[in-house]
Motif scaffolding. Sequence first.
Motif, PDB file in Angstrom:
ATOM      1  N   ASP A 162       0.867  -1.179   0.000  1.00 25.29           N
ATOM      2  CA  ASP A 162       0.000   0.000   0.000  1.00 25.29           C
ATOM      3  C   ASP A 162       0.904   1.231   0.000  1.00 25.29           C
ATOM      4  OD1 ASP A 162      -1.711   2.080   0.421  1.00 25.29           O
ATOM      5  OD2 ASP A 162      -2.755   1.170   2.135  1.00 25.29           O
TER       6      ASP A 162
ATOM      7  N   PHE B  61       6.111  16.309  -5.059  1.00 27.43           N
ATOM      8  CA  PHE B  61       5.491  15.077  -4.563  1.00 27.43           C
ATOM      9  C   PHE B  61       6.584  14.044  -4.332  1.00 27.43           C
ATOM     10  CE2 PHE B  61       6.187  14.273  -8.950  1.00 27.43           C
ATOM     11  CZ  PHE B  61       6.499  12.920  -9.006  1.00 27.43           C
ATOM     12  N   ALA B  62       6.290  13.034  -3.566  1.00 29.94           N
ATOM     13  CA  ALA B  62       7.224  11.923  -3.380  1.00 29.94           C
ATOM     14  C   ALA B  62       6.454  10.719  -2.868  1.00 29.94           C
ATOM     15  CB  ALA B  62       8.327  12.285  -2.383  1.00 29.94           C
ATOM     16  N   TYR B  63       6.876   9.553  -3.294  1.00 35.00           N
ATOM     17  CA  TYR B  63       6.342   8.327  -2.701  1.00 35.00           C
ATOM     18  C   TYR B  63       7.404   7.240  -2.762  1.00 35.00           C
ATOM     19  CZ  TYR B  63       5.083   7.595  -7.660  1.00 35.00           C
ATOM     20  OH  TYR B  63       5.099   7.507  -9.017  1.00 35.00           O
ATOM     21  N   TYR B  64       7.168   6.201  -2.008  1.00 35.41           N
ATOM     22  CA  TYR B  64       8.145   5.120  -1.883  1.00 35.41           C
ATOM     23  C   TYR B  64       7.554   3.801  -2.382  1.00 35.41           C
ATOM     24  CZ  TYR B  64      10.874   8.221   1.147  1.00 35.41           C
ATOM     25  OH  TYR B  64      11.610   9.267   1.658  1.00 35.41           O
TER      26      TYR B  64
ATOM     27  N   THR C 217       4.282   0.183   9.365  1.00 34.98           N
ATOM     28  CA  THR C 217       2.993   0.790   9.009  1.00 34.98           C
ATOM     29  C   THR C 217       2.010  -0.234   8.462  1.00 34.98           C
ATOM     30  OG1 THR C 217       3.659   1.331   6.753  1.00 34.98           O
ATOM     31  CG2 THR C 217       4.084   3.003   8.437  1.00 34.98           C
ATOM     32  N   ARG C 218       2.457  -1.487   8.320  1.00 31.39           N
ATOM     33  CA  ARG C 218       1.627  -2.565   7.744  1.00 31.39           C
ATOM     34  C   ARG C 218       1.309  -2.273   6.275  1.00 31.39           C
ATOM     35  NH1 ARG C 218       2.628  -2.059  13.225  1.00 31.39           N
ATOM     36  NH2 ARG C 218       1.559  -3.643  14.445  1.00 31.39           N
TER      37      ARG C 218
ATOM     38  N   HIS D 146      -0.242   5.186  -4.997  1.00 28.97           N
ATOM     39  CA  HIS D 146      -0.138   6.420  -4.209  1.00 28.97           C
ATOM     40  C   HIS D 146      -0.917   7.532  -4.908  1.00 28.97           C
ATOM     41  CE1 HIS D 146       1.774   9.953  -2.325  1.00 28.97           C
ATOM     42  NE2 HIS D 146       2.025   9.146  -1.310  1.00 28.97           N
ATOM     43  N   ARG D 147      -1.565   8.379  -4.099  1.00 30.78           N
ATOM     44  CA  ARG D 147      -2.400   9.444  -4.685  1.00 30.78           C
ATOM     45  C   ARG D 147      -1.607  10.331  -5.655  1.00 30.78           C
ATOM     46  NH1 ARG D 147      -1.068   9.534   0.312  1.00 30.78           N
ATOM     47  NH2 ARG D 147       0.042  11.276   1.241  1.00 30.78           N
TER      48      ARG D 147
ATOM     49  N   GLN E 189       0.241   4.175  -0.335  1.00 24.64           N
ATOM     50  CA  GLN E 189      -0.351   5.323   0.362  1.00 24.64           C
ATOM     51  C   GLN E 189       0.220   5.488   1.775  1.00 24.64           C
ATOM     52  OE1 GLN E 189      -2.297   7.514  -0.922  1.00 24.64           O
ATOM     53  NE2 GLN E 189      -3.996   6.673  -2.083  1.00 24.64           N
ATOM     54  N   ILE E 190       0.620   4.369   2.372  1.00 27.16           N
ATOM     55  CA  ILE E 190       1.101   4.455   3.757  1.00 27.16           C
ATOM     56  C   ILE E 190       2.531   3.970   3.922  1.00 27.16           C
ATOM     57  CG2 ILE E 190      -1.169   4.404   4.864  1.00 27.16           C
ATOM     58  CD1 ILE E 190      -0.662   1.403   5.408  1.00 27.16           C
ATOM     59  N   CYS E 191       3.195   3.637   2.809  1.00 26.46           N
ATOM     60  CA  CYS E 191       4.621   3.305   2.915  1.00 26.46           C
ATOM     61  C   CYS E 191       5.373   4.619   3.094  1.00 26.46           C
ATOM     62  CB  CYS E 191       5.114   2.578   1.672  1.00 26.46           C
ATOM     63  SG  CYS E 191       6.905   2.292   1.707  1.00 26.46           S
ATOM     64  N   THR E 192       6.069   4.752   4.230  1.00 23.54           N
ATOM     65  CA  THR E 192       6.781   6.002   4.515  1.00 23.54           C
ATOM     66  C   THR E 192       8.263   5.886   4.183  1.00 23.54           C
ATOM     67  OG1 THR E 192       7.129   5.299   6.781  1.00 23.54           O
ATOM     68  CG2 THR E 192       5.185   6.653   6.357  1.00 23.54           C
ATOM     69  N   GLY E 193       8.646   4.821   3.506  1.00 24.07           N
ATOM     70  CA  GLY E 193      10.049   4.671   3.122  1.00 24.07           C
ATOM     71  C   GLY E 193      10.964   4.457   4.308  1.00 24.07           C
TER      72      GLY E 193
END
Lengths: 765, 209
Positions: free
Chosen positions: B10, B60-63, B148-149, B187-188, B12-16
């Motif tokens: 997910d 923006f950024a995502y992992y 974060t599961r 991710h959004r 959306q909730i992976c914070t790296g």
Amino acid sequence: MNTIRTYDKVVWSTCNVNCGSRCPVRLFVKAGRVVRIESDNTGDDASRPHEIRACLRGRGLRRWVYSKDRLQHPLKRIGKRGEGRFERISWDQALDTIATELERILKQYGNEAVFRIYGTGNLGGVVSSRDQVDRLMHILGGRLNLHNSYSTAQIYHAMHYTYGEKETGNNISDLVNSKLAVFFGNNPAETRMCGGGTVRDLVLAKQQSGVRIIVIDPRHTDTAAGFADEWIPIRPGTDAALVGGLAHVLITEGLVDQGFLDSHCLGYDQATMPRDIPPGNSYKAYILGEGPDRIPKTPEWAAPITGIPARRITRLAREIGTARPAYITQGWGPQRHAAGEQSARAICMLPILTGNVGMPGGNSGDREGPFGIPFPGIPVGDNPVKTSIPCFMWTRAIDAPHNLTALNGGLRGRERLTTPIKFIWNFASNTLINQHSDINRTKEILRNEKKCEMIVVIDNMMTASARFADILLPATSSFEESDLCYQSYGMELGTLIMRQKAIEPLGESRTLFDICAQVAKRMGVAENFTEGRNHDQWVEYMYHQCRKVKPELPENYRDAVETGIFKWARPGEPRVGLKEFRNDPVSNPLNTPSGKIEIFSPRLWDMAQTWELPKGDVITALPEYHPTWGNLDPERSPMYPLQCIGHHYKQRTHSTYDNNPWLEEAAPQMVWMNPLDARQRDIHHRDTVRIFNTFGQTMVRAKVTPRIMPGVLSLPQGAWHREVAGGVDANGSINVLTSQRPSPIAKGNPQHTNLVQVEKFQEKS
Amino acid sequence: MLKRPAFYLDTQICTGCKTCIIACKDKHDLPAGVRWRRVVEFTGGDWDCLPDGTFNQNVFAYYISVSCNHCQDPVCVKACPSKAMHQDDHGIVTVDPEKCVGCRYCEWVCPYSAPQFDKKLGRMTKCDFCREDLQQGAPPACVAGCPTRALQFGEYDQLAAEYGSDPPMIPMPPTALTKPSFVLETHRDAQLEHARKGTIGNPEEVKDA
């Protein structure tokens, strides 16, 4: 390749750093070595209390414990202090030297010359705690006290003067009741990363309610990446100016909760001002430009200061003013600045103006509040010495004690310091060199062996601080010492972890208890110190003290060890800070002199008249914005045109674990730099750069990323200082760039307030 | 044991946070430079400096945490000249240490950099989905450790039915290439138009120089 199910034993242990969590880990032991680590796997993860899953730092523990930097034998300095040259000595020689020197210094200078320096490298164990040093010194007649912390000095003072207590936040879980969340410099995804702590509760709240989250931070943090619906970059140290612009909109557009301001607050407008203060000093007057400075704090005023467009400030004010309830919170970054007290107080003005204080789904503007079980620590006894210095002021207490007074240095218990610090106990602390400001100046002070005469360092690793020891003692790591550990301040659950000794101490390592007991014996107070118990008997004794708090714990200590871990979910609804006061301010007054929220603080008004401040520092009764020595001013400081902050980094907690190669590989030390700043200097991603100012210089690789605002660098704090030729740091250690000038009220560390220049590093051929 | 085990992330909730990396390193005792699991930081956005000293931006950024995806159509297996790289009945792809000659073809063809060369051993190593744990009904180390599961695992068909298998998120390669057993919650910010102009922000963490 896998060694599954071939272990001799699996024991419970803990990660004992100061991140705000306290993670249990399970150590898999084979032939006397820890060969694998796993997280908590107890209970049903689908409901509270969840599994407390350690982050990468706890999972990497064994590469740290078995590090090549591990201290294994007692050492004595040879050569000059700080050169890092030592010879191996016996425990008896080491302990005799400590006892002799301690006795001499106590006799010659008195107990106020002995200081146990601030440090949190080994936190959360009951018997392995730094409390042992304090207990020993209290038995020996006392030690110079310290107050504040390097984490929270400014915000705790801000909360004290505003609300009368230092922690007023709602639980983060309370976000489920919010319509909007605004995080000022709050970054639990990197500071409170534990999978049983704040970040876990934040995930659950966000998933449950989908609450809109705005992150205001100079850096696009992992909290912004993971949770924010919008990121608003802000120039470091200008939060109070942003709040001024927001407050102007809230007031002029009628979005303030006038009833709440009238009944619960002091000094919003003239009606609730203290009688003896001249007119024109209310908050409303300050914001509307009717106060002494005559400047309306409009969004257009705040925009160039903060870097945020005026129309965005206006829109944010309307969002905050119309979302009820709104959870407005701050981390500890905004306050770790030259005028951090005022930033922290100013941020609190948003929930105060909008009446979000003491409400479910609201917040006081403070950081999220914890839940925990109040288990006891070891009894440290009373300190006969009442003199206390702000923990950040210790270098002045060595170097210029005559210049450390109640009015110029935040001294408590005396008007002025009567003796310099002559003896330092440094247990599990890298504050001696690495984590204190201005490393080069600190070194200069400590190199003078006539000033501080004795430095005892007790640690696991050869840190930058350990190199400044006169006597350097190897302490057992958490793998090598049984103890009790319980939850920390960044969690919403109670825990008791029965940490077991997994392996024999490495080399000649000893427990802090044993070290202190041996010094006590040489000083003739052995019985007072040990009370007839050895280390393991103390652990068992303290377990039974914990049982008095939680009688449902097993009666038998061995049974508790067998179970290994106990967890308690937070009962009922999330905590709402200041709820009783909100509901009935007359029956439940705050602990401020007026019993109300002091927007105007009469105490700060008085301090502004009496405290001696260096030119440029101000104390104001209202949470006003004033530029500081750390503000960007191209005319004043063209040499150093960039602000440099030092974010907390997932690679380590403060400086602990920085020498773990697994973590360095996963999260290397790099300075964050905006592409616009990099391009001007022909700097490319991964280039080695030199960052410098009047205090020093450091070399580190560049992370060129849009995730930091232009004009700002962020160099993750805590990297181990490594000096190369010419006094240059070669490891990206931020404290060669930071100042020892304390903040005005708390006398706290302003370690995010730095002006620097950066250039590509050219190897001279 | 699952028929075709797959990872689910997910984003959306992976914070790296990279706990998955260390959990894997610890369990398999991997040396520096051998990265069975990697976390890609994907980031972008432009800064617009306005005359009054303020900024507009669309950063923006995502992992994305990625290991081996145990593809249905594993190009590494096809490329391996010594038949060391092979797939079992559950779709788990592993290296036979007896057969591997360390030619690194698999590393070269894999679009996810999953096979990792171990210099000391002189051969390839890689994620085996913690097969021994799966057989015991336990989760792989990376999944069990995720704070974060965000990282989960399960039966591929079920995960794909629930979350969809297409389209992949930038910078992941098109799933048609290898049919990975990896399902992502998007991710959004991955849907932003300008996200296509982003870059990998942490090349040094994912690959050696």
